[in-house]
Motif scaffolding. Structure first.
Motif, short mmCIF file in Angstrom:
data_model
loop_
_atom_site.label_atom_id
_atom_site.label_comp_id
_atom_site.label_asym_id
_atom_site.label_seq_id
_atom_site.Cartn_x
_atom_site.Cartn_y
_atom_site.Cartn_z
N VAL A 107 -4.64 -0.37 8.99
CA VAL A 107 -5.54 0.27 9.33
C VAL A 107 -5.99 1.60 8.84
CG1 VAL A 107 -5.33 -0.75 11.58
CG2 VAL A 107 -3.87 0.77 10.93
N GLY A 109 -4.90 5.37 7.32
CA GLY A 109 -4.03 6.93 7.89
C GLY A 109 -3.00 6.08 7.53
N GLY A 111 -1.37 4.64 4.61
CA GLY A 111 -0.63 4.66 3.85
C GLY A 111 -1.37 3.70 2.47
N THR A 113 -3.09 3.63 0.63
CA THR A 113 -3.55 3.81 -0.79
C THR A 113 -2.24 4.70 -1.33
OG1 THR A 113 -5.91 4.67 0.27
CG2 THR A 113 -5.39 6.20 -2.41
N LYS A 118 1.71 4.25 -6.00
CA LYS A 118 3.52 4.31 -6.35
C LYS A 118 3.19 2.74 -6.76
CE LYS A 118 4.58 6.03 -2.07
NZ LYS A 118 5.12 6.15 -1.07
N ARG A 139 -14.45 3.11 4.57
CA ARG A 139 -14.45 4.99 4.90
C ARG A 139 -14.66 5.56 3.97
NH1 ARG A 139 -9.43 7.85 4.00
NH2 ARG A 139 -8.44 6.51 2.62
N ASP A 255 10.32 8.48 5.25
CA ASP A 255 11.26 9.76 5.49
C ASP A 255 10.91 10.02 6.14
OD1 ASP A 255 9.18 9.17 4.14
OD2 ASP A 255 8.73 11.52 3.68
N LEU A 279 9.26 6.31 0.99
CA LEU A 279 10.22 7.18 1.26
C LEU A 279 9.55 8.65 1.54
CD1 LEU A 279 12.94 5.00 0.59
CD2 LEU A 279 12.53 5.42 2.82
P1 GDP Z 1 -4.70 5.07 4.35
O1 GDP Z 1 -5.61 5.14 4.48
O2 GDP Z 1 -3.91 3.84 4.43
O3 GDP Z 1 -5.27 4.12 2.57
O4 GDP Z 1 -3.58 6.44 4.05
P2 GDP Z 1 -3.22 7.41 2.61
O5 GDP Z 1 -2.81 6.20 1.56
O6 GDP Z 1 -4.11 7.99 2.09
O7 GDP Z 1 -1.67 7.89 3.28
C1 GDP Z 1 -2.20 9.04 4.51
C2 GDP Z 1 -1.09 9.85 4.38
O8 GDP Z 1 -0.36 9.53 4.53
C3 GDP Z 1 -1.31 10.60 3.30
O9 GDP Z 1 -1.39 11.88 3.00
C4 GDP Z 1 -0.33 10.05 2.26
O10 GDP Z 1 0.74 11.52 1.67
C5 GDP Z 1 0.94 10.27 3.42
N1 GDP Z 1 1.81 8.94 3.31
C6 GDP Z 1 1.43 7.29 3.27
N2 GDP Z 1 3.11 7.02 2.26
C7 GDP Z 1 3.64 7.67 2.53
C8 GDP Z 1 4.90 7.74 2.89
O11 GDP Z 1 5.91 6.68 2.81
N3 GDP Z 1 6.10 8.58 3.55
C9 GDP Z 1 5.34 10.28 3.87
N4 GDP Z 1 5.66 11.05 3.53
N5 GDP Z 1 4.28 9.88 4.13
C10 GDP Z 1 3.31 9.15 2.77
#
Ligand code: GDP
Length: 300
Positions: A107, A109, A111, A113, A118, A139, A255, A279
């Motif tokens: 879903v 947000g 993470g 992307t 990474k 989106r 993290d 992390l």
């Molecule tokens: P998507 O909507 O699933 O593609 O989510 P995004 O990749 O845009 O990530 C959403 C937010 O979570 C962003 O601000 C990322 O920087 C943050 N984020 C993603 N992975 C991590 C992680 O492992 N640790 C931390 N602290 N933030 C993360």
């Protein structure tokens, strides 16, 4: 070391409390088990898993004739590693030959992307060529965000306009990947949950297109989950895991959370291996999931 740093909050919430319990109670008795149960449930390990774990511990304690609480920690670590290992392979499955295709679902947000970015970086630093497919055409901003990661890491993104058919994007991406003979194609997908059935239909269509073009693909379908959402991540895993051919899990944002115990709950309640953990927000903040390393980082 990355693990150790990233797991600080979980360690504080969970392991330090276990250690405090062991020092304070000294003997293993009913009250000890009760308190241990509370700590584990509080760390989001999940009630079912905790019950099983405590039962296993009781058996081991009897078998090994352990009385002192101080002798329990290695047994607990051992049981947790067993739980996390299960039977499934925790390394990413790669194609035996030719291109590896990895599909990411989950879903918005959580993470997705970021994880794709990474992982692209990781493969690139291993000398592999990588291409990204911008399959989240739903989106606003998703395509641009993937492009930002593409530029950062130095890999191309195959895209169409916002609103385009994601299966068509995959078709393009696979053809581009074949033409360029890339090693790994990483595919983003939409993560809206408002209409679950539509999303599952869309994922199925993407699946069929990929399989038609590369019969052995997708080699992995990784469900991305936000560890900080605790039990919610577990429900998402159950919801997606059953329907979309998920082969492994990525747990992000370990993290920032004290809820690292969710890794254990998810692993024990679903027959799906955790393959990667996030992390942090930077390029290097992705780790392959090694159960022994993980538990060692917690208790070590
Ligand atoms: P998507 O909507 O699933 O593609 O989510 P995004 O990749 O845009 O990530 C959403 C937010 O979570 C962003 O601000 C990322 O920087 C943050 N984020 C993603 N992975 C991590 C992680 O492992 N640790 C931390 N602290 N933030 C993360």
């Amino acid at each position: 070391n990355k693990f150790k740093e990233g797991l600080t909050k979980t360690r504080n919430a969970f392991v330090e409390r276990v250690e405090e319990l062991i020092t304070r109670r000294k003997k293993i008795d009913e009250e000890f088990y009760e308190e241990l149960e509370e700590i584990l449930i509080g760390a989001d390990v999940g009630v079912n898993t905790v019950m099983k774990l405590i039962d296993d511990l009781r058996v081991e304690v009897k078998k090994r004739k352990i009385e002192e609480a101080s002798e329990l920690q290695p047994v607990l670590s051992e049981k947790l590693v067993d739980l996390l290992k299960g039977n499934a392979q925790t390394e990413l499955k790669m194609a035996d030959e030719g291109m590896t295709v990895i599909l990411f679902v989950g879903v918005n947000g959580v993470g997705k992307t970021t994880t794709i970015g990474k992982l692209a970086h990781k493969f690139k630093s291993e000398g592999k060529s990588v291409l990204l497919a911008a399959g989240d055409t739903f989106r606003a901003g998703a395509i641009e965000q993937l492009e930002v990661w593409g530029q950062r890491v130095g890999v191309d993104v195959i895209k169409q306009n916002s609103g385009a058919d994601p299966a068509a994007v995959m078709f393009d991406a696979i053809h581009a990947a074949k033409q360029r003979k890339v090693d790994v194609l990483l595919c983003d997908t939409a993560g809206r949950l408002q209409n679950k059935n539509n999303l599952m239909d869309e994922l199925n269509k993407i699946f069929r297109v990929i399989q038609r073009e590369v019969p052995t693909a997708p080699h992995e379908v990784l469900l991305v989950l936000d560890a900080a959402t605790g039990q919610n991540a577990l429900s998402q895993a159950k919801l997606f895991g059953e329907k979309s051919g998920v082969t492994g899990l990525v747990l992000t944002k370990l993290d920032g959370t004290a809820k690292g115990g969710i890794v254990i709950a998810i692993r024990s309640e679903l027959d799906l291996p955790v393959k990667l953990v996030g992390l942090g927000e930077k390029m290097d903040d992705l780790q392959e999931f090694d159960p022994e390393q993980f538990i060692h980082a917690l208790f070590g």
